[in-house]
Structures are given as C-alpha cells and as structure tokens.
Design an enzyme around this catalytic site. Structure first.
Site, PDB file in Angstrom:
ATOM      1  N   SER A 165       0.515  -1.211  -0.081  1.00 52.28           N
ATOM      2  CA  SER A 165      -0.060   0.262  -0.311  1.00 52.28           C
ATOM      3  C   SER A 165       1.117   1.492  -0.098  1.00 52.28           C
ATOM      4  O   SER A 165       1.473   1.577  -0.967  1.00 52.28           O
ATOM      5  CB  SER A 165      -0.979  -0.166   1.022  1.00 52.28           C
ATOM      6  OG  SER A 165      -1.985   0.861   0.968  1.00 52.28           O
ATOM      7  N   ASP A 330      -8.940  -6.089  -5.080  1.00 56.12           N
ATOM      8  CA  ASP A 330      -8.429  -4.907  -4.337  1.00 56.12           C
ATOM      9  C   ASP A 330      -8.793  -4.419  -4.996  1.00 56.12           C
ATOM     10  O   ASP A 330      -8.987  -3.240  -5.752  1.00 56.12           O
ATOM     11  CB  ASP A 330      -6.971  -4.782  -3.867  1.00 56.12           C
ATOM     12  CG  ASP A 330      -6.440  -4.133  -3.594  1.00 56.12           C
ATOM     13  OD1 ASP A 330      -7.378  -3.066  -3.153  1.00 56.12           O
ATOM     14  OD2 ASP A 330      -5.086  -3.744  -3.122  1.00 56.12           O
ATOM     15  N   HIS A 363      -8.213  -5.110  -0.797  1.00 56.24           N
ATOM     16  CA  HIS A 363      -6.273  -4.384  -0.307  1.00 56.24           C
ATOM     17  C   HIS A 363      -5.530  -4.740   0.719  1.00 56.24           C
ATOM     18  O   HIS A 363      -4.827  -4.772   0.763  1.00 56.24           O
ATOM     19  CB  HIS A 363      -6.890  -2.998   0.173  1.00 56.24           C
ATOM     20  CG  HIS A 363      -5.585  -1.940  -0.105  1.00 56.24           C
ATOM     21  ND1 HIS A 363      -4.996  -1.976  -0.398  1.00 56.24           N
ATOM     22  CD2 HIS A 363      -5.137  -1.199   0.900  1.00 56.24           C
ATOM     23  CE1 HIS A 363      -3.673  -1.360  -0.722  1.00 56.24           C
ATOM     24  NE2 HIS A 363      -4.126  -0.918   0.996  1.00 56.24           N
TER      25      HIS A 363
END
Length: 390
Positions: A165, A330, A363
C-alpha cells in the site's frame, strides 16, 4: 532489538517469531530538508530490527509501513505482550522474509504518532506540541529520512526495500531516489499515484476530522480533547475501501444486529456495528493530525509528475530488480495500477516479476495469510538470498 525471554503474561513465544522486541529511538540533529521547502531539525525516528546484519552489510531489508502502521513490523512488543507486529506473518525465522537470513529494519515515519517526531511531539520553538504547525511531509521526505537510518547502520545497499500500500509507494520512491542503494524493490498492493477517486475518499475522511468541534484547528492537545468523532468517521470510510464487496458480503451480508428491524437510526445491521467498532478502536489510539498528514502524503505521491506525467520516463532511472504483486479484489489500488508500474519497467527493459493473486479480501489481502502469496514472497527472497550468499 530482540530479547530472548518472553515478557510477563506471555507463556509461549512461537518458534517462528522474532520474539520479544524493543524499539530504539534514533535522534538526528542535522536538519532534514523537506519537499515543501522547509526543514525539520532535532527529530527522532523509532526503529525496530530483527535478525543479524552480516559482516558485509549486504543482507538488510527495509520494510516500509502503510497509513496506520509503524516500526513494529514483527514480534511481540516488550511493553505490551498483546501487541504483535503488523506484518508478523511475513517476517520471522522460516517465514517468507526469513530473519535467519536477513536483517530486517522497520522505521516509523516522520509525522506519525508512534514515537517518531510528529504533531504530538514538542515543538522546540514553542515548548508546546507541534499540532497544526508540524510541516506537511511527503513520501520523498520519508525516504530521505530512512536513508539516514541506513547510513547509521552502515548499509550502502539494501538487499531489498519492501512495502504494501503506502509502503509500496515508499519502496517505489527508493528505486527512483536512491537507485544504487537497493538490489530489489518489492511493491505490494500499491500504485504509482492516487486516482481522483482515491483522493476524494481521503478528502471526505479529512473533512470529517476538520469539521469535528474538538479539532480546534489542529491544536486540540491544549484543550485536552481529541476529535474522536471525526477520526472515527475517517476510519470507517477508509475501512470500507480496504475490504472487497465479496468479503463484506460473506462476513456480514444483510445480517441484523437484533432479531428484527427496529425502525430507528441506531445500529441495525451487523456491518454498521463492525464499522463503528473499527472507528471507535482507531480513534482511541491514532492521532488526527497524523491522519491528515499521511493521507495528504498519499495524495501528493506522483513520481511521473516531474516527467510530464510519463511513468515510463520516470522509471528509466531505476536499477533494481522488481517484484510487483496485486490482488484481484483490491479496488482501493486495483491490479491495473500495479500493471502500470510493470509496463513502465518493461518499457525500460528493467527486470520485473509480476503476480496477480486471486484473493477475496480486497486491499487488506496484503496483510493476511495466503499460501500462494506467501510462497511467492518466499521464493523471491530465496532468490535474493542466493544472490547475496545469505
């Protein structure tokens, strides 16, 4: 640093754990030039390490953290036996990032609320917390600060810089800013820049904090309050983007909290209860000013901007080998964003491996146990270990 004895209250430390860990506080007196034109001096960074740095100092791996994480990547915190590192399933003896082979470093970024200098820290100019006076920092500023940590350890080149991320953005920035200082760059569930939709989510989250009456222009510390209502809503918004529709349907569906609907505006559905719980928990331990800073750093990251928006041109300066990983469900940083990075690398004839993992968890999949994902990471680190003789 790793101790050998378990802390009080912990009866059994798993054999694949790095064990009980205590961070070290590194102080830097030399001013750090920030991207916004200002400087910050006399700042601290919290650092945690696992494994042993070899004599040649070639087996170091830097793990960069995401929005609400910290330097505590793995192991059991010495001051809180219930505090397990945020990527503990990835880092440890015999784990994909094997601390029997690698020396792993976690750094808490500037502006955070977990011990490194940030809005909660004392401003030497005023004697009060920085609050809203803390400078806006960027991913590039964090990378420059991390490079100073590497210098203290005498690490000229990392075996790898890795992150998921926002951490993946930092890894990507490392490959561009210090191309000669990393052999490999591992970018997981990330993106080369935020989309307008993602910036919009961040803006709604920030607005919820800024409009909280307890925010007091960012100087709420002096009022002995926290803008918990705004921070709670911000976390709820963010948490929705971390989960997939499939995962939420499986976990909650349309299940009610009570046996029947109550025709009220209180919590009716299980998913509402879950989001409120996550928001309440987050608001207790996180700092609102830090949330504003980090989401803005997310917004600003765009390495292609200086190259006319051309990511291929931006990536031309990289020298590292790359592993890029995405997850099918995601939608925060969808697989097509990872493929943009891969294409830019291939256009430059740079070595890159890419995997798109079919996982239902959205995610957050990059933080969870998944055999295919972990086997992939293990194989890639085995390759790195062979290269450096670890």
């Amino acid at each position: 640093m790793t101790d050998v004895a378990p802390p009080a209250g912990v009866l059994d430390v798993p054999t694949d754990s790095v064990g009980v860990v205590t961070p070290q506080r590194m102080h830097f007196s030399e001013p750090l030039q920030l991207r916004n034109g200002s400087q910050i001096a006399d700042y601290d960074l919290m650092v945690e390490t696992y494994g042993t740095l070899n004599a040649a100092r070639t087996n170091a791996v830097l793990v960069c953290h995401a929005l609400n994480a910290s330097h505590h990547v793995a192991g059991i915190a010495a001051d809180n036996p219930r505090d397990i590192g945020w990527w503990d399933n990835m880092v440890g003896p015999g784990k994909p990032l094997d601390t029997n082979r690698f020396f792993v470093i976690g750094v808490n970024n500037l502006g955070s609320c977990f011990g490194s200098t940030g809005p909660m820290s004392t401003n030497p100019s005023t004697g009060a917390p920085y609050g809203a006076l803390f400078p806006v920092v960027t991913v590039e500023d964090w990378v420059n600060a991390q490079a100073r940590v590497a210098d203290i350890f005498g690490i000229q080149q990392f075996a790898a810089v890795m992150g998921g991320s926002l951490g993946g953005m930092q890894a990507l920035a490392w490959s561009l800013m210090y191309p000669e200082r990393l052999r490999h760059c591992i970018v997981v569930a990330s993106t080369p820049k935020l989309s307008a939709q993602n910036i919009a989510f961040n803006e709604v989250a920030r607005s919820s904090i800024l409009s909280d009456p307890d925010f007091h222009g960012g100087n709420y510390y002096a009022h002995n309050v926290k803008p918990k209502r705004g921070l709670r809503v911000a976390r709820m918004i963010g948490h929705i983007t971390y989960l997939s529709d499939e995962d939420m349907a499986e976990k909650f569906g349309r299940s009610l909290k009570a046996e029947d609907i109550r025709f009220s505006f209180d919590v009716e559905f299980q998913v509402e209860s879950y989001l409120r719980y996550q928001g309440d928990k987050f608001a207790e331990y996180f700092d609102a000013n830090t949330y504003l800073l980090i989401t803005r750093a997310l917004d600003y990251f765009d390495p292609a901007l200086a190259h006319g928006g051309d990511l291929t041109r931006a990536m031309a300066q990289t020298q590292a080998g790359f592993l890029v990983v995405s997850f099918t469900t995601d939608w925060r940083f969808a697989p097509n964003r990872s493929r943009e990075i891969v294409k830019a690398l291939l256009d430059n004839k740079r070595p890159v491996s890419y995997a798109e993992i079919d996982a239902p968890h959205g995610h957050d999949a990059f933080l969870l146990d998944d055999a295919r994902y972990h086997n992939l990471m293990r194989a890639y680190y085995d390759r790195i270990a062979e290269e450096i003789g670890a």
